[in-house]
Design a protein around this motif. Structure first.
Motif, PDB file in Angstrom:
ATOM      1  N   PRO A 301      70.696   8.734  76.492  1.00 26.38           N
ATOM      2  CA  PRO A 301      70.875  10.080  76.046  1.00 26.38           C
ATOM      3  C   PRO A 301      69.553  10.704  75.616  1.00 26.38           C
ATOM      4  O   PRO A 301      68.495   9.960  75.151  1.00 26.38           O
ATOM      5  CB  PRO A 301      71.833   9.650  74.868  1.00 26.38           C
ATOM      6  CG  PRO A 301      71.805   8.233  74.554  1.00 26.38           C
ATOM      7  CD  PRO A 301      71.457   7.427  75.816  1.00 26.38           C
ATOM      8  N   LEU A 302      69.615  11.793  75.815  1.00 27.89           N
ATOM      9  CA  LEU A 302      68.079  12.628  75.352  1.00 27.89           C
ATOM     10  C   LEU A 302      68.302  12.548  73.818  1.00 27.89           C
ATOM     11  O   LEU A 302      67.017  12.413  73.301  1.00 27.89           O
ATOM     12  CB  LEU A 302      68.293  14.047  75.927  1.00 27.89           C
ATOM     13  CG  LEU A 302      67.964  14.249  77.298  1.00 27.89           C
ATOM     14  CD1 LEU A 302      68.278  15.872  77.464  1.00 27.89           C
ATOM     15  CD2 LEU A 302      66.687  13.780  77.809  1.00 27.89           C
ATOM     16  N   PHE A 303      69.447  12.734  73.151  1.00 21.25           N
ATOM     17  CA  PHE A 303      69.572  12.359  71.880  1.00 21.25           C
ATOM     18  C   PHE A 303      70.605  12.007  71.416  1.00 21.25           C
ATOM     19  O   PHE A 303      71.584  12.435  72.224  1.00 21.25           O
ATOM     20  CB  PHE A 303      68.963  13.664  70.957  1.00 21.25           C
ATOM     21  CG  PHE A 303      69.547  14.969  71.471  1.00 21.25           C
ATOM     22  CD1 PHE A 303      70.661  15.359  70.823  1.00 21.25           C
ATOM     23  CD2 PHE A 303      69.017  15.829  72.495  1.00 21.25           C
ATOM     24  CE1 PHE A 303      71.421  16.618  71.223  1.00 21.25           C
ATOM     25  CE2 PHE A 303      69.747  17.088  72.733  1.00 21.25           C
ATOM     26  CZ  PHE A 303      70.977  17.335  72.255  1.00 21.25           C
ATOM     27  N   ALA A 304      71.052  11.457  70.245  1.00 20.43           N
ATOM     28  CA  ALA A 304      72.267  11.231  69.494  1.00 20.43           C
ATOM     29  C   ALA A 304      72.310  11.739  68.082  1.00 20.43           C
ATOM     30  O   ALA A 304      71.342  11.213  67.389  1.00 20.43           O
ATOM     31  CB  ALA A 304      72.451  10.014  69.732  1.00 20.43           C
ATOM     32  N   ILE A 305      73.313  12.582  67.548  1.00 17.78           N
ATOM     33  CA  ILE A 305      73.552  13.003  66.264  1.00 17.78           C
ATOM     34  C   ILE A 305      74.738  12.394  65.390  1.00 17.78           C
ATOM     35  O   ILE A 305      75.889  12.934  66.000  1.00 17.78           O
ATOM     36  CB  ILE A 305      73.495  14.604  66.132  1.00 17.78           C
ATOM     37  CG1 ILE A 305      72.421  15.010  67.225  1.00 17.78           C
ATOM     38  CG2 ILE A 305      73.497  15.118  65.016  1.00 17.78           C
ATOM     39  CD1 ILE A 305      72.375  16.636  67.217  1.00 17.78           C
ATOM     40  N   PRO A 306      74.421  11.456  64.555  1.00 16.78           N
ATOM     41  CA  PRO A 306      75.684  11.209  63.744  1.00 16.78           C
ATOM     42  C   PRO A 306      76.246  12.165  62.958  1.00 16.78           C
ATOM     43  O   PRO A 306      75.486  12.883  62.378  1.00 16.78           O
ATOM     44  CB  PRO A 306      75.199   9.943  62.873  1.00 16.78           C
ATOM     45  CG  PRO A 306      73.856   9.724  63.786  1.00 16.78           C
ATOM     46  CD  PRO A 306      73.213  10.853  64.236  1.00 16.78           C
ATOM     47  N   THR A 307      77.492  12.230  62.768  1.00 11.62           N
ATOM     48  CA  THR A 307      78.136  13.290  62.086  1.00 11.62           C
ATOM     49  C   THR A 307      78.694  12.815  60.731  1.00 11.62           C
ATOM     50  O   THR A 307      79.456  13.562  60.144  1.00 11.62           O
ATOM     51  CB  THR A 307      79.148  14.029  62.771  1.00 11.62           C
ATOM     52  OG1 THR A 307      80.337  13.106  63.324  1.00 11.62           O
ATOM     53  CG2 THR A 307      78.674  14.671  64.029  1.00 11.62           C
ATOM     54  N   ALA A 308      78.496  11.580  60.574  1.00 12.58           N
ATOM     55  CA  ALA A 308      78.943  11.065  59.174  1.00 12.58           C
ATOM     56  C   ALA A 308      77.733  10.423  58.375  1.00 12.58           C
ATOM     57  O   ALA A 308      76.638  10.186  59.096  1.00 12.58           O
ATOM     58  CB  ALA A 308      79.799   9.612  59.730  1.00 12.58           C
TER      59      ALA A 308
END
Length: 308
Positions: A301-308
């Motif tokens: 992945p170029l980036f990964a954003i946690p939402t928790a």
């Protein structure tokens, strides 16, 4: 249900255009949110103003005269003493078909003084030659008289006018609840992802998470009540024509595709397909055009954003 969805139901309720299911949803939402009653009152006032301003549509002036003259003609060869069709009481006759009923309704609204029906005078009756006395022959069966062309055109014009009024009323009702013609035109031109982002930001439970990557910034916006997720990214790399960006919900160890998107230069606003669940991580990879062929990411992945 949020206020935007309720406003749509309220507009439909004001013009009696809701299905039974939508009407029940409207009533339940109003009972749960009495503070939205101002929207209902504004819609009702707008609908009432539109109804009062609608001008009545009348058939052509010659329609009544032409129709009554046509049905008043005595059939050729009718037996003496048989009344012509025009002499029969209108309340005792049934229209030959649905079109005749519509035609009679159309001419009923024309004032009687618009045109007069020519009645046969006494001189015309005297001019008829007297035939030899004998048993009267039965009157020949007559076919129902079709309404004149101008009457049919009047009915069609009335129906077309009602359809146009309904369209204008719908547009005017949207304007009455706070929209403008400019806003409607902007809505037609606005990308769906931008519209979804505006809905999320206006929701009381809007949330966002952000990360930096390789000289760029990516932010995920979501709202459980709206049920939408939007990614806004800047500083994305330029891709060749045979490659595309793909969105993913990473749920535990399982990536779930959320659709592909293209960047406008190095920036993009993209709405994710599917439904995000609490704790999901939002990731973006670079995949072959059309998306990952195997349903799983083929690159890191170029980036990964946690939402928790």
């Amino acid at each position: 249900m949020n206020v935007h969805e309720f406003a749509e139901l309220s507009a439909g309720h004001a013009v009696a255009a809701l299905s039974p299911e939508d009407e029940q949803a409207y009533q339940d939402a109003l009972a749960a949110h009495p503070e939205w009653r101002g929207i209902v009152e504004a819609d009702a006032e707008t609908a009432a103003a539109l109804a009062e301003g609608a001008a009545p549509v009348s058939p052509p002036l010659g329609a009544r005269s032409a129709l009554l003259r046509a049905i008043a003609v005595e059939p050729a060869g009718a037996a003496p003493g048989v009344e012509p069709l025009g002499a029969v009481d209108a309340t005792s006759r049934q229209p030959a078909d649905a079109e005749a009923t519509v035609a009679m309704d159309a001419v009923a609204s024309v004032p009687a003084e618009v045109s007069e029906v020519d009645e046969p005078g006494e001189d015309a009756e005297a001019a008829e030659p007297a035939g030899p006395a004998g048993p009267a022959e039965p009157a020949p069966r007559t076919e129902p008289v079709s309404p004149p062309t101008e009457v049919v055109q009047a009915v069609q014009h009335r129906n077309w006018s009602r359809g146009m009024f309904a369209l204008v009323a719908s547009i005017a009702l949207l304007v009455g609840i706070g929209w403008g013609t400019g806003a409607i035109a902007d809505l037609w031109r606005t990308p769906t992802a931008v519209t979804a982002l505006e809905q999320i930001e206006a929701a009381p439970d809007a949330a966002a998470a952000q990360t930096d990557f390789g000289g760029g910034t990516a932010t995920v916006h979501w709202s459980p009540s709206v049920g939408k997720v939007v990614l806004v990214a800047e500083g994305l790399p330029t891709l060749p024509s045979d490659r595309t960006f793909e969105l993913w919900y990473v749920r535990g160890d399982a990536p779930i595709s959320a659709g592909t998107f293209a960047a406008d230069g190095t920036a993009a606003t993209a709405e994710l397909a599917g439904t995000m669940e609490p704790g999901d991580t939002i990731a973006v990879t670079v995949e072959p055009a059309g998306g990952a062929p195997g349903g799983a990411p083929t690159t890191d992945p170029l980036f990964a954003i946690p939402t928790a």
